[in-house]
Design a protein around this motif. Structure first.
Motif, PDB file in Angstrom:
ATOM      1  N   ARG A 149     -30.091   8.127  -7.164  1.00 20.96           N
ATOM      2  CA  ARG A 149     -30.742   7.673  -8.383  1.00 20.96           C
ATOM      3  C   ARG A 149     -29.736   7.351  -9.479  1.00 20.96           C
ATOM      4  N   SER A 150     -28.720   8.160  -9.573  1.00 19.54           N
ATOM      5  CA  SER A 150     -27.744   7.966 -10.642  1.00 19.54           C
ATOM      6  C   SER A 150     -26.621   7.022 -10.242  1.00 19.54           C
ATOM      7  N   ASN A 189     -28.959   0.137 -13.198  1.00 22.26           N
ATOM      8  CA  ASN A 189     -30.281   0.578 -13.649  1.00 22.26           C
ATOM      9  C   ASN A 189     -30.781  -0.230 -14.840  1.00 22.26           C
ATOM     10  N   THR A 202     -39.842   2.737 -13.646  1.00 17.26           N
ATOM     11  CA  THR A 202     -39.369   3.966 -13.015  1.00 17.26           C
ATOM     12  C   THR A 202     -38.248   3.709 -12.025  1.00 17.26           C
ATOM     13  N   ARG A 243     -36.615   8.383  -1.573  1.00 15.58           N
ATOM     14  CA  ARG A 243     -35.739   9.551  -1.641  1.00 15.58           C
ATOM     15  C   ARG A 243     -34.425   9.239  -0.947  1.00 15.58           C
ATOM     16  N   SER A 281     -35.064   3.841 -12.164  1.00 10.17           N
ATOM     17  CA  SER A 281     -33.996   4.841 -12.134  1.00 10.17           C
ATOM     18  C   SER A 281     -34.433   6.163 -11.511  1.00 10.17           C
ATOM     19  N   SER A 282     -35.708   6.321 -11.216  1.00 13.05           N
ATOM     20  CA  SER A 282     -36.212   7.552 -10.602  1.00 13.05           C
ATOM     21  C   SER A 282     -36.033   7.571  -9.094  1.00 13.05           C
ATOM     22  N   TYR A 283     -35.664   6.448  -8.529  1.00  8.72           N
ATOM     23  CA  TYR A 283     -35.600   6.317  -7.082  1.00  8.72           C
ATOM     24  C   TYR A 283     -34.179   6.124  -6.566  1.00  8.72           C
TER      25      TYR A 283
END
Length: 121
Positions: A52-53, A74, A27, A100, A29-31
């Motif tokens: 994240r991106s 990523n 996960t 976040r 790439s979710s952070y």
């Protein structure tokens, strides 16, 4: 997410270092990812963050702006902190974090163990 920071060391003023932070887990790439530092006797402070991106959404502390760059890859589950024109006041333990996007410590849920950067004058 588990984070492992590396790349710290001893460098002369004006030199460069690149810190890496490798993450486990699918996960990544979710952070959002951030770098913080803590000098002896001081509180931990924000250095840089990337969304994240990645790409153009990032933030750099004024104290290192123009000298430090944050980036993420990523596909490799890795975030980097390129540090140029290092100064003795950059001496600190550097921590990577995932959470976040933002500049506050509480916005990050996962922390690496830290890597020591020492800049000699």
């Amino acid at each position: 997410v588990q984070l492992q920071a590396s790349g710290g060391g001893l460098v002369q003023a004006g030199g460069s270092l690149r810190l890496s932070c490798a993450a486990s887990g699918r996960t990544f790439s979710s952070y959002a990812l951030g770098w913080f530092r803590q000098a002896p006797g001081k509180e931990r402070e924000f250095v840089a963050a990337v969304s994240r991106s990645g790409g153009s959404i990032y933030s750099i502390a004024d104290s290192v702006k123009g000298r430090f760059t944050i980036s993420r890859e990523n596909a490799m589950n890795t975030v980097y902190l390129q540090m140029n024109s290092l100064k003795p006041e950059d001496t600190a333990v550097y921590y990577c974090a995932a959470g976040r996007y933002g500049t506050g410590l509480r916005q990050y849920d996962f922390w690496g163990q830290g890597t020591l950067v020492t800049v000699s004058s």
